[in-house]
Write a protein that holds these residues in place. Structure first.
Motif, PDB file in Angstrom:
ATOM      1  N   UNK A 113       0.988  -1.198  -0.147  1.00 22.26           N
ATOM      2  CA  UNK A 113      -0.042  -0.029  -0.020  1.00 22.26           C
ATOM      3  C   UNK A 113       0.834   1.238  -0.115  1.00 22.26           C
ATOM      4  N   UNK A 114       1.921   1.182  -0.004  1.00 23.68           N
ATOM      5  CA  UNK A 114       3.138   2.054   0.089  1.00 23.68           C
ATOM      6  C   UNK A 114       3.876   2.350  -1.568  1.00 23.68           C
ATOM      7  N   UNK A 115       4.566   3.237  -1.421  1.00 26.56           N
ATOM      8  CA  UNK A 115       5.464   3.495  -2.714  1.00 26.56           C
ATOM      9  C   UNK A 115       6.529   2.130  -2.854  1.00 26.56           C
ATOM     10  N   UNK A 116       6.392   1.337  -3.899  1.00 23.29           N
ATOM     11  CA  UNK A 116       7.222   0.260  -4.186  1.00 23.29           C
ATOM     12  C   UNK A 116       8.472   0.606  -4.411  1.00 23.29           C
ATOM     13  N   UNK A 117       8.947   1.965  -5.070  1.00 20.46           N
ATOM     14  CA  UNK A 117      10.135   2.444  -5.170  1.00 20.46           C
ATOM     15  C   UNK A 117      10.889   2.596  -3.938  1.00 20.46           C
ATOM     16  N   UNK A 118      10.186   3.225  -2.887  1.00 20.77           N
ATOM     17  CA  UNK A 118      10.747   3.382  -1.713  1.00 20.77           C
ATOM     18  C   UNK A 118      10.947   2.037  -1.018  1.00 20.77           C
ATOM     19  N   UNK A 119       9.717   1.187  -0.927  1.00 26.60           N
ATOM     20  CA  UNK A 119       9.889  -0.046  -0.190  1.00 26.60           C
ATOM     21  C   UNK A 119      10.791  -0.868  -0.606  1.00 26.60           C
ATOM     22  N   UNK A 120      11.506  -0.830  -1.911  1.00 25.88           N
ATOM     23  CA  UNK A 120      12.418  -1.766  -2.554  1.00 25.88           C
ATOM     24  C   UNK A 120      13.707  -1.249  -2.545  1.00 25.88           C
ATOM     25  N   UNK A 121      13.909  -0.046  -1.892  1.00 27.41           N
ATOM     26  CA  UNK A 121      15.243   0.488  -1.844  1.00 27.41           C
ATOM     27  C   UNK A 121      16.520  -0.367  -1.431  1.00 27.41           C
ATOM     28  N   UNK A 122      16.050  -1.321  -0.518  1.00 28.01           N
ATOM     29  CA  UNK A 122      17.312  -2.108  -0.109  1.00 28.01           C
ATOM     30  C   UNK A 122      17.250  -3.562  -0.703  1.00 28.01           C
ATOM     31  N   UNK A 123      16.050  -3.880  -1.497  1.00 27.70           N
ATOM     32  CA  UNK A 123      15.978  -5.032  -2.331  1.00 27.70           C
ATOM     33  C   UNK A 123      15.248  -4.646  -3.586  1.00 27.70           C
ATOM     34  N   UNK A 124      15.984  -4.205  -4.470  1.00 27.59           N
ATOM     35  CA  UNK A 124      15.370  -3.744  -5.842  1.00 27.59           C
ATOM     36  C   UNK A 124      14.643  -4.861  -6.491  1.00 27.59           C
ATOM     37  N   UNK A 128       9.185  -4.951  -8.448  1.00 27.71           N
ATOM     38  CA  UNK A 128       8.079  -5.224  -9.419  1.00 27.71           C
ATOM     39  C   UNK A 128       6.940  -6.174  -8.625  1.00 27.71           C
ATOM     40  N   UNK A 129       7.316  -6.880  -7.605  1.00 29.00           N
ATOM     41  CA  UNK A 129       6.426  -7.912  -6.690  1.00 29.00           C
ATOM     42  C   UNK A 129       5.650  -6.976  -6.193  1.00 29.00           C
ATOM     43  N   UNK A 130       5.875  -5.941  -5.435  1.00 27.03           N
ATOM     44  CA  UNK A 130       5.103  -4.974  -4.869  1.00 27.03           C
ATOM     45  C   UNK A 130       4.146  -4.201  -5.441  1.00 27.03           C
ATOM     46  N   UNK A 131       4.724  -3.790  -6.828  1.00 32.19           N
ATOM     47  CA  UNK A 131       3.962  -2.954  -7.545  1.00 32.19           C
ATOM     48  C   UNK A 131       2.812  -3.944  -8.211  1.00 32.19           C
ATOM     49  N   UNK A 132       2.896  -5.012  -8.434  1.00 37.39           N
ATOM     50  CA  UNK A 132       1.836  -6.043  -8.844  1.00 37.39           C
ATOM     51  C   UNK A 132       0.940  -6.205  -7.882  1.00 37.39           C
ATOM     52  N   UNK A 138      -5.626  -2.516  -5.582  1.00 40.03           N
ATOM     53  CA  UNK A 138      -6.349  -1.200  -6.170  1.00 40.03           C
ATOM     54  C   UNK A 138      -7.438  -1.483  -6.700  1.00 40.03           C
ATOM     55  N   UNK A 139      -7.208  -2.673  -7.489  1.00 42.44           N
ATOM     56  CA  UNK A 139      -8.239  -3.052  -8.521  1.00 42.44           C
ATOM     57  C   UNK A 139      -9.551  -3.442  -7.591  1.00 42.44           C
ATOM     58  N   UNK A 140      -9.090  -4.302  -6.420  1.00 39.43           N
ATOM     59  CA  UNK A 140     -10.068  -4.873  -5.727  1.00 39.43           C
ATOM     60  C   UNK A 140     -10.860  -4.010  -4.783  1.00 39.43           C
ATOM     61  N   UNK A 141     -10.081  -2.769  -4.289  1.00 43.68           N
ATOM     62  CA  UNK A 141     -10.596  -1.676  -3.627  1.00 43.68           C
ATOM     63  C   UNK A 141     -11.716  -0.837  -4.514  1.00 43.68           C
ATOM     64  N   UNK A 142     -11.619  -1.126  -5.859  1.00 48.54           N
ATOM     65  CA  UNK A 142     -12.578  -0.212  -6.647  1.00 48.54           C
ATOM     66  C   UNK A 142     -13.906  -0.932  -6.706  1.00 48.54           C
ATOM     67  N   UNK A 143     -13.970  -2.330  -6.389  1.00 48.41           N
ATOM     68  CA  UNK A 143     -15.254  -3.183  -6.384  1.00 48.41           C
ATOM     69  C   UNK A 143     -16.184  -2.837  -5.419  1.00 48.41           C
TER      70      UNK A 143
END
Length: 214
Positions: A113-124, A128-132, A138-143
């Motif tokens: 639920x956060x910024x994947x770029x920031x969360x993956x700073x120590x583990x690039x 992609x995993x966090x972004x997916x 986010x799709x589920x939240x729109x239902x």
């Protein structure tokens, strides 16, 4: 109550089938391969052969709740992560909506639920995993589904304690898979978890009490 578990052959998925059965639910385990069906039966569930990357409509039919506990796994590439963790989850959400099922529980990941770029700073490799995961959430939240999105920290095989810590954001720590499975099951009928997403790690609060405070 009939509950479908996607990813039922995974480590957390098998626990979900076992605990659902023990709690009196009719557990249905979605698996991709014929040889995986026996294990689901041994755990007290009913196996359902379906692939998240294909048509899952027949698997969702007749269910009262759906739990997504699938994942592409750590040994697969970005393409498979996209296919399973995002597109597969969305595919199942759509099937859930089509059959008028209201309750959907998503096992996501801490940081989704956060910024994947920031969360993956120590583990690039995690970006992609966090972004997916984020896009699926986010799709589920729109239902209009009565969704609950559970975002656990590091998953372990340690015995569960049934005590957790939940919040919109928590500091990264580990949590036994048993406690994650029990939390998702408790969320099925806990109205306070509907339309909410939260991170969770091991803590000092009983699961049922923690969910009432989300």
């Amino acid at each position: 109550m009939n509950v479908l578990v996607a990813g039922a052959n995974g480590n957390t998925g098998r626990l979900l089938i076992q605990f659902l059965h023990e709690a009196g639910y009719e557990a249905y385990g979605m698996v991709r391969k014929e040889e995986q069906k026996q294990k689901i039966s041994e755990l007290g569930g009913t196996p359902v052969l379906a692939d998240l990357e294909g048509d899952v409509g027949h698997a969702a039919k007749g269910m009262n709740a759906v739990i997504f506990a699938a994942g592409s796994g750590s040994n697969t590439g970005p393409d498979k992560t996209t296919d399973v963790d995002r597109d597969g989850a969305i595919n199942l959400v759509k099937a859930t909506e089509n059959f008028g099922i209201k309750k959907f529980i998503m096992m996501s990941s801490i940081g989704a639920g956060r910024d994947p770029e920031v969360m993956a700073t120590d583990n690039p490799n995690m970006k992609h995993y966090l972004q997916m995961k984020k896009e699926a959430d986010e799709y589920l939240m729109q239902t209009e589904l009565d969704y609950t999105i559970v975002r656990p920290g590091g998953l372990t095989h340690d015995p569960g304690t049934s005590k957790i810590k939940v919040a919109d954001e928590v500091e990264f720590e580990n949590i036994p898979r048993e406690d994650v499975a029990k939390t998702m099951i408790a969320a099925i009928q806990e109205p306070n978890t509907f339309h909410k997403a939260f991170e969770m790690v091991s803590g000092n609060t009983q699961i049922e009490d923690a969910l009432k405070q989300v």
